[in-house]
Design a protein around this motif. Structure first.
Motif, PDB file in Angstrom:
ATOM      1  N   THR A 111       0.557  -0.811  -0.109  1.00 56.87           N
ATOM      2  CA  THR A 111       0.467   0.235   0.022  1.00 56.87           C
ATOM      3  C   THR A 111       0.843   0.872  -0.309  1.00 56.87           C
ATOM      4  O   THR A 111       0.671   2.325  -0.851  1.00 56.87           O
ATOM      5  N   ALA A 112       2.414   0.884   0.989  1.00 58.44           N
ATOM      6  CA  ALA A 112       2.829   2.306   0.960  1.00 58.44           C
ATOM      7  C   ALA A 112       3.078   2.373  -0.250  1.00 58.44           C
ATOM      8  O   ALA A 112       3.760   3.767  -1.120  1.00 58.44           O
ATOM      9  N   PHE A 113       3.439   1.898  -1.049  1.00 55.97           N
ATOM     10  CA  PHE A 113       3.980   1.546  -2.602  1.00 55.97           C
ATOM     11  C   PHE A 113       3.041   2.200  -3.256  1.00 55.97           C
ATOM     12  O   PHE A 113       3.419   2.805  -4.598  1.00 55.97           O
ATOM     13  N   MET A 114       2.180   1.657  -3.584  1.00 54.21           N
ATOM     14  CA  MET A 114       1.424   1.982  -4.862  1.00 54.21           C
ATOM     15  C   MET A 114       0.512   3.281  -4.153  1.00 54.21           C
ATOM     16  O   MET A 114      -0.056   4.211  -5.089  1.00 54.21           O
ATOM     17  N   THR A 115       0.521   4.276  -3.148  1.00 48.53           N
ATOM     18  CA  THR A 115       0.766   5.538  -2.946  1.00 48.53           C
ATOM     19  C   THR A 115       1.441   6.375  -3.028  1.00 48.53           C
ATOM     20  O   THR A 115       1.082   7.478  -2.676  1.00 48.53           O
ATOM     21  N   GLY A 116       2.327   5.802  -3.529  1.00 52.43           N
ATOM     22  CA  GLY A 116       3.611   6.895  -3.763  1.00 52.43           C
ATOM     23  C   GLY A 116       4.839   6.952  -2.042  1.00 52.43           C
ATOM     24  O   GLY A 116       4.997   7.648  -2.007  1.00 52.43           O
ATOM     25  N   LYS A 117       3.814   6.728  -1.084  1.00 51.16           N
ATOM     26  CA  LYS A 117       5.113   6.668   0.227  1.00 51.16           C
ATOM     27  C   LYS A 117       6.303   5.699  -0.068  1.00 51.16           C
ATOM     28  O   LYS A 117       7.185   6.428   1.078  1.00 51.16           O
ATOM     29  N   LEU A 118       6.528   4.744  -0.730  1.00 49.92           N
ATOM     30  CA  LEU A 118       7.749   3.821  -0.472  1.00 49.92           C
ATOM     31  C   LEU A 118       8.120   4.118  -2.091  1.00 49.92           C
ATOM     32  O   LEU A 118       7.497   3.913  -3.019  1.00 49.92           O
ATOM     33  N   LYS A 119       9.436   4.564  -2.077  1.00 48.38           N
ATOM     34  CA  LYS A 119      10.372   4.708  -3.625  1.00 48.38           C
ATOM     35  C   LYS A 119      10.059   3.083  -3.739  1.00 48.38           C
ATOM     36  O   LYS A 119      11.622   2.985  -2.529  1.00 48.38           O
ATOM     37  N   VAL A 120      10.837   2.688  -4.677  1.00 49.73           N
ATOM     38  CA  VAL A 120      11.799   1.489  -5.071  1.00 49.73           C
ATOM     39  C   VAL A 120      12.143   1.092  -6.284  1.00 49.73           C
ATOM     40  O   VAL A 120      11.892   1.886  -7.032  1.00 49.73           O
ATOM     41  N   GLU A 121      13.668   0.857  -5.652  1.00 41.69           N
ATOM     42  CA  GLU A 121      14.608   1.461  -7.377  1.00 41.69           C
ATOM     43  C   GLU A 121      15.463  -0.365  -7.264  1.00 41.69           C
ATOM     44  O   GLU A 121      15.774  -0.526  -6.288  1.00 41.69           O
ATOM     45  N   GLY A 122      15.438  -0.800  -8.184  1.00 44.64           N
ATOM     46  CA  GLY A 122      16.145  -1.982  -8.729  1.00 44.64           C
ATOM     47  C   GLY A 122      15.149  -3.124  -8.914  1.00 44.64           C
ATOM     48  O   GLY A 122      13.838  -2.907  -9.732  1.00 44.64           O
ATOM     49  N   ASN A 123      15.621  -4.005  -8.064  1.00 39.28           N
ATOM     50  CA  ASN A 123      14.714  -5.112  -8.306  1.00 39.28           C
ATOM     51  C   ASN A 123      13.656  -5.697  -7.989  1.00 39.28           C
ATOM     52  O   ASN A 123      13.169  -5.350  -6.527  1.00 39.28           O
ATOM     53  N   MET A 124      12.426  -5.129  -8.564  1.00 37.50           N
ATOM     54  CA  MET A 124      10.828  -5.208  -7.834  1.00 37.50           C
ATOM     55  C   MET A 124      10.903  -6.544  -6.897  1.00 37.50           C
ATOM     56  O   MET A 124      10.343  -6.800  -6.349  1.00 37.50           O
ATOM     57  N   GLY A 125      11.071  -7.880  -7.907  1.00 36.32           N
ATOM     58  CA  GLY A 125      10.863  -9.253  -7.530  1.00 36.32           C
ATOM     59  C   GLY A 125      11.749  -8.797  -5.973  1.00 36.32           C
ATOM     60  O   GLY A 125      11.411  -8.818  -4.688  1.00 36.32           O
ATOM     61  N   LEU A 126      12.947  -8.303  -5.985  1.00 39.32           N
ATOM     62  CA  LEU A 126      12.889  -8.788  -5.002  1.00 39.32           C
ATOM     63  C   LEU A 126      12.689  -7.782  -3.851  1.00 39.32           C
ATOM     64  O   LEU A 126      12.020  -7.950  -2.347  1.00 39.32           O
ATOM     65  N   ALA A 127      11.681  -6.405  -4.129  1.00 34.80           N
ATOM     66  CA  ALA A 127      11.398  -4.978  -3.354  1.00 34.80           C
ATOM     67  C   ALA A 127      10.497  -6.333  -2.852  1.00 34.80           C
ATOM     68  O   ALA A 127       9.582  -6.217  -1.980  1.00 34.80           O
ATOM     69  N   MET A 128       9.078  -6.919  -3.989  1.00 37.75           N
ATOM     70  CA  MET A 128       8.398  -7.830  -3.189  1.00 37.75           C
ATOM     71  C   MET A 128       8.215  -9.052  -2.326  1.00 37.75           C
ATOM     72  O   MET A 128       7.661  -8.732  -0.572  1.00 37.75           O
ATOM     73  N   LYS A 129       9.921  -9.479  -2.711  1.00 36.36           N
ATOM     74  CA  LYS A 129       9.830 -10.562  -1.070  1.00 36.36           C
ATOM     75  C   LYS A 129       9.887  -9.761   0.301  1.00 36.36           C
ATOM     76  O   LYS A 129      10.041  -9.983   1.157  1.00 36.36           O
ATOM     77  N   LEU A 130      10.303  -8.609  -0.041  1.00 37.58           N
ATOM     78  CA  LEU A 130      11.705  -8.027   1.512  1.00 37.58           C
ATOM     79  C   LEU A 130       9.554  -7.455   2.155  1.00 37.58           C
ATOM     80  O   LEU A 130       9.858  -7.126   2.872  1.00 37.58           O
ATOM     81  N   GLY A 131       8.853  -6.857   1.000  1.00 36.66           N
ATOM     82  CA  GLY A 131       7.374  -6.655   1.438  1.00 36.66           C
ATOM     83  C   GLY A 131       6.904  -8.184   2.063  1.00 36.66           C
ATOM     84  O   GLY A 131       6.427  -7.556   3.461  1.00 36.66           O
ATOM     85  N   SER A 132       6.886  -8.808   1.814  1.00 34.63           N
ATOM     86  CA  SER A 132       6.294 -10.134   2.071  1.00 34.63           C
ATOM     87  C   SER A 132       7.123 -10.557   3.663  1.00 34.63           C
ATOM     88  O   SER A 132       6.379 -10.538   4.887  1.00 34.63           O
ATOM     89  N   ALA A 133       8.155  -9.730   3.111  1.00 36.93           N
ATOM     90  CA  ALA A 133       8.718 -10.536   4.853  1.00 36.93           C
ATOM     91  C   ALA A 133       8.139  -9.174   6.134  1.00 36.93           C
ATOM     92  O   ALA A 133       8.367  -9.822   6.679  1.00 36.93           O
ATOM     93  N   LEU A 134       8.529  -8.029   5.844  1.00 42.59           N
ATOM     94  CA  LEU A 134       8.346  -6.968   6.186  1.00 42.59           C
ATOM     95  C   LEU A 134       6.515  -7.127   6.870  1.00 42.59           C
ATOM     96  O   LEU A 134       6.745  -7.004   8.222  1.00 42.59           O
TER      97      LEU A 134
END
Length: 95
Positions: free
Chosen positions: A71-94
Protein backbone atom coordinates in the motif's frame (compact mmCIF):
# COMPACT_ATOMS: atom_id res chain seq x y z
CA UNK A 1 24.42 6.23 14.23
CA UNK A 2 21.15 8.06 14.79
CA UNK A 3 18.65 6.63 17.26
CA UNK A 4 16.17 6.13 14.41
CA UNK A 5 18.66 4.07 12.40
CA UNK A 6 19.73 2.09 15.48
CA UNK A 7 16.11 1.26 16.35
CA UNK A 8 15.36 0.34 12.74
CA UNK A 9 18.39 -1.98 12.54
CA UNK A 10 17.28 -3.70 15.73
CA UNK A 11 13.69 -4.03 14.51
CA UNK A 12 14.75 -5.37 11.09
CA UNK A 13 17.03 -7.95 12.66
CA UNK A 14 14.22 -9.08 14.97
CA UNK A 15 11.61 -9.18 12.20
CA UNK A 16 13.57 -10.39 9.17
CA UNK A 17 16.97 -11.55 10.44
CA UNK A 18 19.20 -12.48 7.53
CA UNK A 19 17.89 -11.96 4.02
CA UNK A 20 19.28 -14.72 1.81
CA UNK A 21 17.56 -13.47 -1.35
CA UNK A 22 20.08 -10.70 -2.07
CA UNK A 23 21.05 -7.24 -0.88
CA UNK A 24 18.66 -4.44 -0.02
CA UNK A 25 19.09 -0.88 1.14
CA UNK A 26 16.53 1.08 3.11
CA UNK A 27 16.93 4.85 2.91
CA UNK A 28 15.09 6.74 5.63
CA UNK A 29 14.79 10.38 4.59
CA UNK A 30 16.85 12.77 6.74
CA UNK A 31 18.13 9.86 8.90
CA UNK A 32 20.43 7.58 6.91
CA UNK A 33 20.55 4.16 5.30
CA UNK A 34 20.41 0.53 6.36
CA UNK A 35 21.78 -2.45 4.50
CA UNK A 36 20.10 -5.86 4.67
CA UNK A 37 21.70 -9.07 3.43
CA UNK A 38 22.35 -12.64 4.55
CA UNK A 39 24.24 -11.33 7.60
CA UNK A 40 21.25 -9.27 8.75
CA UNK A 41 20.66 -5.52 8.99
CA UNK A 42 23.32 -2.90 9.69
CA UNK A 43 23.86 0.79 9.15
CA UNK A 44 25.41 1.37 5.73
CA UNK A 45 25.03 3.01 2.36
CA UNK A 46 26.49 0.58 -0.16
CA UNK A 47 25.36 -0.69 -3.55
CA UNK A 48 22.33 -2.98 -3.34
CA UNK A 49 20.12 -4.94 -5.71
CA UNK A 50 17.09 -3.00 -4.51
CA UNK A 51 16.75 0.33 -2.70
CA UNK A 52 13.62 1.27 -0.78
CA UNK A 53 13.13 4.93 0.18
CA UNK A 54 10.58 6.29 2.63
CA UNK A 55 10.18 8.88 5.33
CA UNK A 56 10.57 7.98 8.98
CA UNK A 57 6.84 7.58 9.71
CA UNK A 58 6.28 5.25 6.75
CA UNK A 59 9.32 3.13 7.55
CA UNK A 60 8.46 2.84 11.25
CA UNK A 61 4.88 1.95 10.28
CA UNK A 62 6.12 -0.86 8.02
CA UNK A 63 8.29 -2.22 10.83
CA UNK A 64 5.56 -2.19 13.45
CA UNK A 65 2.84 -3.49 11.12
CA UNK A 66 0.74 -0.32 10.90
CA UNK A 67 1.69 0.33 7.26
CA UNK A 68 1.41 -2.30 4.53
CA UNK A 69 4.52 -2.08 2.29
CA UNK A 70 2.50 -2.73 -0.89
CA UNK A 71 0.00 0.00 0.00
CA UNK A 72 2.85 2.39 0.82
CA UNK A 73 4.36 1.71 -2.61
CA UNK A 74 1.05 2.09 -4.45
CA UNK A 75 0.33 5.41 -2.73
CA UNK A 76 3.81 6.81 -3.40
CA UNK A 77 4.97 6.77 0.22
CA UNK A 78 7.56 4.08 -0.57
CA UNK A 79 9.86 4.42 -3.57
CA UNK A 80 11.60 1.37 -5.03
CA UNK A 81 14.66 1.38 -7.26
CA UNK A 82 16.17 -1.79 -8.70
CA UNK A 83 14.95 -5.38 -8.51
CA UNK A 84 11.16 -5.24 -8.07
CA UNK A 85 10.92 -9.00 -7.42
CA UNK A 86 13.32 -8.65 -4.52
CA UNK A 87 11.30 -5.70 -3.23
CA UNK A 88 8.16 -7.85 -3.26
CA UNK A 89 9.94 -10.57 -1.24
CA UNK A 90 11.02 -7.94 1.27
CA UNK A 91 7.47 -6.62 1.47
CA UNK A 92 6.25 -10.10 2.32
CA UNK A 93 8.93 -10.48 4.99
CA UNK A 94 7.96 -7.15 6.56
CA UNK A 95 4.19 -7.70 6.45
Amino acid sequence: MSQVIAAAVEALNAKVGGFDEGTAKFVIEDEGAIMLDSDGAREGDEEAEVTLKANRDTFEGMLNGDVNPTTAFMTGKLKVEGNMGLAMKLGSALA
